[in-house]
Design a protein around this motif. Structure first.
Motif, PDB file in Angstrom:
ATOM      1  N   LYS A   1       0.832  -1.204   0.000  1.00 52.82           N
ATOM      2  CA  LYS A   1       0.000   0.000   0.000  1.00 52.82           C
ATOM      3  C   LYS A   1       0.871   1.260   0.000  1.00 52.82           C
TER       4      LYS A   1
ATOM      5  N   GLU B   1       2.292   1.770  -3.456  1.00 52.57           N
ATOM      6  CA  GLU B   1       1.252   2.275  -4.352  1.00 52.57           C
ATOM      7  C   GLU B   1       1.042   3.774  -4.149  1.00 52.57           C
ATOM      8  N   GLU B   2       1.061   4.198  -2.900  1.00 50.21           N
ATOM      9  CA  GLU B   2       0.878   5.614  -2.590  1.00 50.21           C
ATOM     10  C   GLU B   2       2.073   6.440  -3.071  1.00 50.21           C
ATOM     11  N   LYS B   3       3.276   5.911  -2.856  1.00 51.54           N
ATOM     12  CA  LYS B   3       4.496   6.627  -3.256  1.00 51.54           C
ATOM     13  C   LYS B   3       4.545   6.862  -4.766  1.00 51.54           C
TER      14      LYS B   3
ATOM     15  N   HIS C   1       1.921   6.770  -6.904  1.00 52.68           N
ATOM     16  CA  HIS C   1       0.629   7.146  -7.467  1.00 52.68           C
ATOM     17  C   HIS C   1       0.836   8.222  -8.542  1.00 52.68           C
TER      18      HIS C   1
END
Length: 330
Positions: free
Chosen positions: A236, A239-241, A243
C-alpha cells in the motif's frame, strides 16, 4: 538416628531421580510480549509457562532430548533441552535475538545456538544467491566448512552436535534448492511475459495487454497466506508513493474456487488498492505455471512492453525494491 539417615537418603535419592526425569526452565524477560510463553516442537506445545508474581517464567517438566522453539508472542528463539537441565534465560524482548543469554546446566549449547543465530543474520545470503553458479558453490562450501569447524571446536554435548550437524546439512540442501529455483527464474528475465485475462474485483476482466505502456509490478498471493498479508502495508505504501507514475500495481489471487467469495470480501474489507485480479485456474493458471510459481508471495516486475525485468522481484518490504523502481521511473 538410623531412621533419620534412611529418610534423608531416600529424600536425596528421590530428588536425583526427579532431576533426571525432568528439567527446570526459567526465563526473566524484560519488555515481555505477554504473560505466557510457550515451548514448542513443531506444532506441538510442550509447555505453557505463565509469569509469576515476581515477573519470572518458571516451570519443571519432563522433556524428550532435542530441539525446541521458545515463543514470546510472535517472537521466537531456539532451545536445546534434555532432562536434568536447570536452564535460566534472560532476554529483552524489544531486542529479542541480540539479548538472549543462558546460565545453568545446558547453557553452553543454548548460548551457542543464540550466537549462531546472530551470525546467520549477519551473513550476506542475498549476495550469495545472486552469484554465478561456481561462485555460489564455492561460497557454500566455505560457509559449510566454517560452520562445522566452529561447531567441532565448541566442545558441546555429543547429542546436540549430532542433531545440529543434521540440521546444518538440511539447511545447505535447502539453500541449494532455493538457488536452483532462483537461477531458473533469472533465465526468464528479458523474455516476453506470458499473458493473462483475469476477473477484476471491480468487475469484468483485465488483461496484461491492457497495461501496455506501463511498468507492471505483480503480487501473486492468497488470502490464507500469512507472509502475503504481512506485505500488504508495504505494498500500500509503494502504491501511494508511485501514485500517478507510469506503473501499475497488480495483485493476482490464487485462492481456490471455494474461497472466491472470501477473496472478494477480503479485498473490500482490507481496502486493497491497485488492480485486484483472481486467477482463473488458481495454481494451474497458465500465467502462474509459466513462472513456475509453487510458493507465495511471489513478485514479478515487467517493463512497458511486457518484457520481464525481474521474474523474482524484491518484496515491497525490501527497500531495494523502491531503489529499483526509483531508477526506472525517474
Amino acid at each position: 538416628m538410623k531412621k533419620l539417615f534412611s529418610f534423608l537418603f531416600m529424600l536425596a535419592f528421590s530428588t536425583v531421580v526427579i532431576s533426571q526425569e525432568s528439567m527446570t526452565f526459567q526465563a526473566d524477560i524484560t519488555n515481555k510480549n505477554g504473560d505466557v510463553i510457550y515451548i514448542k516442537q513443531g506444532n506441538t506445545t510442550l509447555q505453557e509457562i505463565k509469569v509469576d508474581s515476581k515477573g519470572v517464567f518458571k516451570a519443571t517438566f519432563p522433556v524428550k532430548e532435542g530441539m525446541y522453539q521458545l515463543f514470546d508472542g510472535v517472537e521466537y528463539g531456539r532451545l536445546f533441552l534434555k532432562n536434568g537441565y536447570d536452564l535460566k534465560m534472560t532476554m529483552d524482548a524489544s531486542a529479542f535475538d541480540e539479548t538472549i543469554k543462558f546460565k545453568g546446566k545446558g547453557a553452553k549449547e543454548n548460548n551457542y545456538m543464540a550466537e549462531a543465530a546472530l551470525l546467520e543474520e549477519k551473513f550476506n545470503y542475498e549476495n550469495l544467491l545472486a552469484a554465478e553458479e561456481e561462485v555460489f558453490k564455492k561460497g557454500v562450501e566455505e560457509k559449510k566448512k566454517a560452520d562445522f569447524e566452529r561447531l567441532d571446536k565448541a566442545e558441546l554435548d555429543p547429542v546436540f552436535v549430532s542433531t545440529y550437524k543434521k540440521e546444518l546439512e538440511m539447511n545447505f540442501v535447502g539453500l541449494q534448492q532455493y538457488y536452483t529455483k532462483i537461477a531458473a527464474n533469472r533465465k526468464l528475465n528479458s523474455s516476453k511475459a506470458p499473458t493473462f485475462d483475469y476477473e477484476n474485483h471491480k468487475g469484468g476482466k483485465t488483461s496484461l495487454e491492457s497495461m501496455k505502456g506501463k511498468y507492471v509490478y505483480i503480487d501473486v498471493w492468497a488470502t490464507w497466506c500469512g507472509p502475503c498479508r504481512a506485505e500488504i502495508p508495504f505494498l500500500k505504501a509503494a502504491e501511494e508513493k508511485y501514485h500517478g507514475k507510469n506503473i501499475e500495481f497488480v495483485s493476482i489471487s490464487v485462492d481456490v474456487d471455494k474461497d472466491h467469495e472470501k477473496w472478494k470480501t477480503f479485498v473490500t474489507d482490507k481496502a486493497l488498492g491497485g488492480t485486484q485480479l483472481y486467477a482463473d485456474k488458481n495454481w494451474n493458471s497458465d500465467f502462474i505455471t509459466a513462472f513456475g510459481i509453487n510458493s507465495i508471495p511471489r513478485f514479478i516486475l515487467l517493463d512497458p512492453n511486457g518484457i520481464i525485468v525481474d521474474a523474482d522481484a524484491k518484496r515491497p518490504s525490501n527497500p531495494k525494491l523502491l531503489e529499483q523502481l526509483d531508477s526506472l521511473l525517474k
